[in-house]
Write a protein that holds these residues in place. Structure first.
Motif, mmCIF file in Angstrom:
data_model
loop_
_atom_site.group_PDB
_atom_site.id
_atom_site.type_symbol
_atom_site.label_atom_id
_atom_site.label_comp_id
_atom_site.label_asym_id
_atom_site.label_seq_id
_atom_site.Cartn_x
_atom_site.Cartn_y
_atom_site.Cartn_z
ATOM 1 N N THR A 182 65.187 13.436 65.887
ATOM 2 C CA THR A 182 64.925 12.571 64.744
ATOM 3 C C THR A 182 65.926 11.429 64.741
ATOM 4 O O THR A 182 67.135 11.645 64.784
ATOM 5 C CB THR A 182 65.058 13.345 63.418
ATOM 6 O OG1 THR A 182 64.207 14.481 63.458
ATOM 7 C CG2 THR A 182 64.679 12.466 62.235
ATOM 8 N N TYR A 193 63.630 25.046 67.377
ATOM 9 C CA TYR A 193 62.937 25.932 66.445
ATOM 10 C C TYR A 193 62.364 27.123 67.205
ATOM 11 O O TYR A 193 62.084 27.047 68.407
ATOM 12 C CB TYR A 193 61.761 25.218 65.770
ATOM 13 C CG TYR A 193 62.075 23.968 65.003
ATOM 14 C CD1 TYR A 193 62.205 23.996 63.618
ATOM 15 C CD2 TYR A 193 62.189 22.738 65.648
ATOM 16 C CE1 TYR A 193 62.454 22.840 62.893
ATOM 17 C CE2 TYR A 193 62.447 21.573 64.933
ATOM 18 C CZ TYR A 193 62.571 21.631 63.561
ATOM 19 O OH TYR A 193 62.821 20.485 62.848
ATOM 20 N N ARG A 227 65.927 27.866 63.026
ATOM 21 C CA ARG A 227 66.290 26.594 63.652
ATOM 22 C C ARG A 227 67.802 26.470 63.753
ATOM 23 O O ARG A 227 68.549 27.007 62.940
ATOM 24 C CB ARG A 227 65.744 25.415 62.853
ATOM 25 C CG ARG A 227 66.342 25.273 61.466
ATOM 26 C CD ARG A 227 65.665 24.168 60.667
ATOM 27 N NE ARG A 227 64.293 24.461 60.364
ATOM 28 C CZ ARG A 227 63.881 25.284 59.396
ATOM 29 N NH1 ARG A 227 64.755 25.918 58.655
ATOM 30 N NH2 ARG A 227 62.610 25.486 59.179
ATOM 31 N N GLU A 259 60.555 11.166 63.805
ATOM 32 C CA GLU A 259 60.827 12.396 64.530
ATOM 33 C C GLU A 259 59.785 12.582 65.617
ATOM 34 O O GLU A 259 58.592 12.350 65.406
ATOM 35 C CB GLU A 259 60.816 13.599 63.587
ATOM 36 C CG GLU A 259 61.204 14.911 64.243
ATOM 37 C CD GLU A 259 61.447 16.025 63.245
ATOM 38 O OE1 GLU A 259 61.968 17.079 63.647
ATOM 39 O OE2 GLU A 259 61.130 15.829 62.050
ATOM 40 N N ARG A 260 60.226 13.016 66.789
ATOM 41 C CA ARG A 260 59.306 13.229 67.904
ATOM 42 C C ARG A 260 59.580 14.588 68.542
ATOM 43 O O ARG A 260 60.704 15.099 68.510
ATOM 44 C CB ARG A 260 59.417 12.123 68.951
ATOM 45 C CG ARG A 260 60.801 11.961 69.543
ATOM 46 C CD ARG A 260 60.939 10.658 70.319
ATOM 47 N NE ARG A 260 62.312 10.424 70.750
ATOM 48 C CZ ARG A 260 62.763 10.653 71.976
ATOM 49 N NH1 ARG A 260 61.933 11.148 72.906
ATOM 50 N NH2 ARG A 260 64.009 10.395 72.301
ATOM 51 N N SER A 261 58.538 15.149 69.116
ATOM 52 C CA SER A 261 58.664 16.419 69.811
ATOM 53 C C SER A 261 59.358 16.203 71.150
ATOM 54 O O SER A 261 59.113 15.213 71.844
ATOM 55 C CB SER A 261 57.274 17.023 70.031
ATOM 56 O OG SER A 261 57.361 18.213 70.777
ATOM 57 N N SER A 291 62.771 19.035 68.751
ATOM 58 C CA SER A 291 62.492 17.693 68.247
ATOM 59 C C SER A 291 63.766 16.870 68.221
ATOM 60 O O SER A 291 64.881 17.410 68.246
ATOM 61 C CB SER A 291 61.876 17.743 66.840
ATOM 62 O OG SER A 291 62.861 18.088 65.872
ATOM 63 N N PHE A 310 60.350 25.503 70.342
ATOM 64 C CA PHE A 310 59.990 24.094 70.541
ATOM 65 C C PHE A 310 61.117 23.243 69.969
ATOM 66 O O PHE A 310 61.996 23.752 69.261
ATOM 67 C CB PHE A 310 58.651 23.750 69.883
ATOM 68 C CG PHE A 310 58.556 24.118 68.418
ATOM 69 C CD1 PHE A 310 58.775 23.174 67.422
ATOM 70 C CD2 PHE A 310 58.230 25.419 68.026
ATOM 71 C CE1 PHE A 310 58.687 23.514 66.082
ATOM 72 C CE2 PHE A 310 58.132 25.764 66.691
ATOM 73 C CZ PHE A 310 58.364 24.814 65.706
#
Length: 573
Positions: free
Chosen positions: A503, A540, A472, A510-512, A501, A499
C-alpha cells in the motif's frame, strides 16, 4: 501555458509547533514551481479547511491567512484565488457542534477584493464564479458542501440537488465547448485507505470517545467508521447531474488529505465525463493512521498543479501533478508525482499515457529493510494466539544521510512486548502501541507475547464487529529502499493460504503482491525491490477455524474428482 494551483486543508493554527516551517516550505515549493514554469499561475483554488477550527479567534485566524496569501501571491504571482469552506471552517475540530459560519464571513470581509471567498450566499449553496474573476475559458462552479446545521457529531457534507441544478441552468447554452471546474470540499467517491479508518476522536473528552467508539456502533452499524460521516450526502445524485450537463467536468476537492484521481465516463451519448481530483494537505504532515506515533512515517504536505495546453491538435491536454514538499526544514526539497493526463475533446476526456511515476524524495535511502517473524504457540494464551519473535534488519545506503529509524509496534489487548538487542523504546512508555528506535548498525530483536489471534474465535473476541478470518503481519518501509522483505515462519499448513499486498500511504492505493513459499522451510516471504517511501507491506493468511473456500486453487475441495475420471476417460487419453 495556463497552470492552476490546487491547495487544500491548510488547517491554519492547528499545529503551531511545526506549522510555521510547513507553511514556509509550501511557499518555497510554490516559488520553485513558478521558476520551473517561467510564468505566473493562472488560478489558485483552495478547497476547504483553511482553518483548523471554527472556534478560532477571528482576528488572529484571518490575519494569519491574509499574511500567507500575500506570500503565496508573491511566490506565484497575484493569481485569481477562489476559496471554499471545509468542515473545520464550520465546526469545532471539524466534527462537533456548533455549526458556525462566522469565521468564514470574517475571512470574506478581510479579503474583500483580494480573493473570491465562497459560502456567503446563503441560503444558496452553489455559486457560478463570474468569468471576469478568473478570465479562463471555463465555467467555475463553487459548492459549499458543509451545510450541516444539525447533529452533535459529524464531519460529512451534503449536496442539495436544487442548488446544483440552478448552477447548471446558469451555465446551460453559454459557451457550450467550455468545460466546468467544480470546486467543493467533500469527496464524491470514497478515498482509498481512509474509507476503512475509524473516526479520529483521540483528543475528545472521554464520554465523547466512548459514544463514538462504543456507543454509536451498537445502534448504527459501522458508526465508528470515517466513511459513514465523511462522504457528501447526495453524491450519487450530484454525479449524475454533473454528467447530464453535457460538458467535461473537472472536480477538485480535499477533505481526506490524500491525493487521488478518478475518471468517470459518461454512459449516454449526451453525457459528459467527470474527472475527479483530490488534493493532499498543504498545511499538515499527516499521520497515516490515528494509532501511529506522530514521528513515524508521516506524509509530506502537498498541493496539485493542473496544466492546461490548448495548443495541441486534436483537443485540449490537461495534466495533473502532485507536488509534495519537505516540511522539517525549509530546504526546497520536493517530490513530483504524475497523477493523470487526459486530452479533452468537447465533453469527453481521453486518457493519455502519464509520465513514469518517479516520485523519489531527497533524503535518507535504505539498502535493506527486513522483518523476519517466527510464530510460536502462545505461552500465556494457549492455542488461541500466536507469540511472535521478530528480527529487524535496517541498513542505510552508503553515503545516505542517517536519521533515527522509528516505527510503531501494535498488538491486541493482553499482549506484552520484550525488547532484545538492537531495539529500544523511544517514547518513554511501557504499554502498547509502542514507538521503537531500531538500531541501523546491527540486527534488532524483540518478542511480542500474545501478538496475534490464531483462531477465528479469538479474532472475533479481540476485534468484535471488525473481525475478519485473516491473520496478518506488516512492515512499514519509511524511506526509499533498494530491497524490502517480510518473512513469516511457523504457519505450517496455513502457509498455503497466504497472500500479500503493498500500500502506497501517499495515495492510499493498494495492490496485490505475489509471495514466495518454501514449504520445506515452513516459510513465506514477500519482497519488493526499489520500494518507495511510506509503503506498507502486508502478509495475510487464513486463521484456524476458517473454512477454506472451494474453487480457489489454494486447497482442493474434499470431493474433488477430475472431470475425466468421472466420465470414465483416463488421463492418458
Amino acid at each position: 501555458m495556463p497552470w492552476l494551483v490546487h491547495l487544500s486543508d491548510l488547517h491554519l493554527l492547528g499545529h503551531p509547533a511545526e506549522q510555521e516551517t510547513i507553511l514556509r516550505s509550501l511557499v518555497a515549493a510554490l516559488r520553485l514551481e513558478r521558476g520551473r514554469r517561467g510564468e505566473d499561475a493562472s488560478l489558485v483554488c483552495l478547497t476547504g479547511d483553511v482553518f483548523d477550527s471554527a472556534t478560532l479567534p477571528h482576528d488572529r485566524a484571518t490575519e494569519a491567512f491574509a499574511t500567507l496569501l500575500d506570500e503565496i501571491h508573491d511566490a506565484i504571482g497575484a493569481a485569481p484565488t477562489l476559496i471554499i469552506p471545509g468542515n473545520h471552517d464550520r465546526r469545532r475540530a471539524g466534527l462537533f457542534l456548533p455549526h458556525d459560519t462566522s469565521l468564514f464571513d470574517a475571512l470574506r470581509a478581510r479579503l474583500r477584493g483580494r480573493a473570491w471567498v465562497m459560502g456567503g450566499e446563503r441560503p444558496f449553496l452553489s455559486e457560478v464564479v463570474p468569468h471576469e474573476v478568473h478570465g479562463l475559458p471555463l465555467w467555475v462552479v463553487a459548492y459549499d458542501s458543509n451545510h450541516l446545521p444539525r447533529g452533535a457529531i459529524g464531519a460529512g457534507g451534503a449536496l442539495r440537488q436544487e442548488d446544483l441544478l440552478r448552477a447548471a441552468a446558469i451555465v446551460d447554452g453559454h459557451h457550450p465547448d467550455w468545460p466546468v471546474l467544480f470546486l467543493l470540499h467533500h469527496h464524491l467517491i470514497p478515498t482509498p485507505l481512509t474509507d476503512l479508518g475509524p473516526v479520529e476522536v483521540d483528543a475528545a473528552p472521554g464520554a465523547v470517545r466512548w459514544l463514538v467508539e462504543r456507543g454509536l456502533p451498537r445502534i448504527l452499524a459501522n458508526a465508528d467508521r470515517e466513511e459513514l460521516f465523511m462522504t457528501a450526502l447526495g453524491a450519487g445524485t450530484a454525479l449524475s447531474t454533473l454528467h447530464s450537463m453535457g460538458r467535461a467536468v473537472l472536480v477538485l476537492h480535499g477533505h481526506k488529505h490524500y491525493a487521488t484521481t478518478r475518471l468517470l465516463k459518461g454512459t449516454r451519448g449526451d453525457a459528459g465525463d467527470v474527472l475527479i481530483v483530490s488534493a493532499g494537505s498543504a498545511g499538515v504532515a499527516q499521520v497515516w493512521r490515528p494509532s501511529a506515533h506522530r514521528d513515524t512515517a508521516r506524509l509530506w504536505p502537498s498541493f496539485n498543479v493542473i496544466e492546461v495546453d490548448g495548443g495541441e491538435a486534436g483537443g485540449e491536454r490537461m495534466e495533473v501533478e502532485q507536488v509534495a514538499f519537505g516540511w522539517r526544514a525549509v530546504d526546497g526539497d520536493v517530490a513530483r508525482r504524475p497523477m493523470v493526463s487526459v486530452r479533452r475533446r468537447g465533453s469527453r476526456f481521453a486518457l493519455l499515457e502519464a509520465a513514469e511515476d518517479e516520485a523519489t524524495e531527497p533524503g535518507p535511502r535504505l539498502s535493506t529493510n527486513e522483518t523476519e517473524v517466527t510464530l510460536l504457540p502462545s505461552r500465556r494464551h494457549g492455542a488461541e494466539r500466536w507469540d511472535q519473535e521478530l528480527r529487524r534488519r535496517v541498513r542505510f545506503a552508503p553515503g545516505s544521510p542517517r536519521e533515527r529509524y522509528l516505527e510503531t509496534v501494535e498488538a491486541p489487548s493482553g499482549a506484552r512486548l520484550a525488547l532484545g538487542p538492537g531495539a529500544r523504546r523511544a517514547d518513554g512508555r511501557t504499554d502498547l502501541p509502542a514507538q521503537l528506535e531500531v538500531d541501523t548498525e546491527r540486527d534488532a530483536h524483540l518478542q511480542l507475547e500474545g501478538a496475534l489471534a490464531r483462531t477465528v474465535t479469538e479474532e472475533g473476541r479481540l476485534a468484535g464487529a471488525q473481525a475478519t478470518p485473516y491473520g496478518r503481519v506488516a512492515l512499514l518501509n519509511r524511506y526509499q529502499c533498494a530491497a524490502v522483505s517480510l518473512t513469516v515462519r511457523g504457519l505450517q499448513g496455513r502457509a498455503r493460504t497466504a497472500f500479500g499486498s503493498a500500500t502506497d500511504l501517499g495515495t492510499g492505493l493498494e495492490r496485490s503482491i505475489p509471495i514466495e513459499a518454501d514449504p520445506a522451510a515452513d516459510r513465506i516471504r514477500l519482497t519488493l525491490a526499489d520500494c518507495p517511501p511510506r509503503t506498507l507491506i502486508r502478509l495475510y493468511w487464513l486463521l484456524e477455524d476458517a473454512r477454506l473456500p472451494r474453487g480457489t486453487g489454494v486447497v482442493p475441495p474434499p470431493s474433488f474428482e477430475p472431470r475425466s475420471a468421472r466420465a470414465g476417460v483416463s488421463a492418458a487419453s
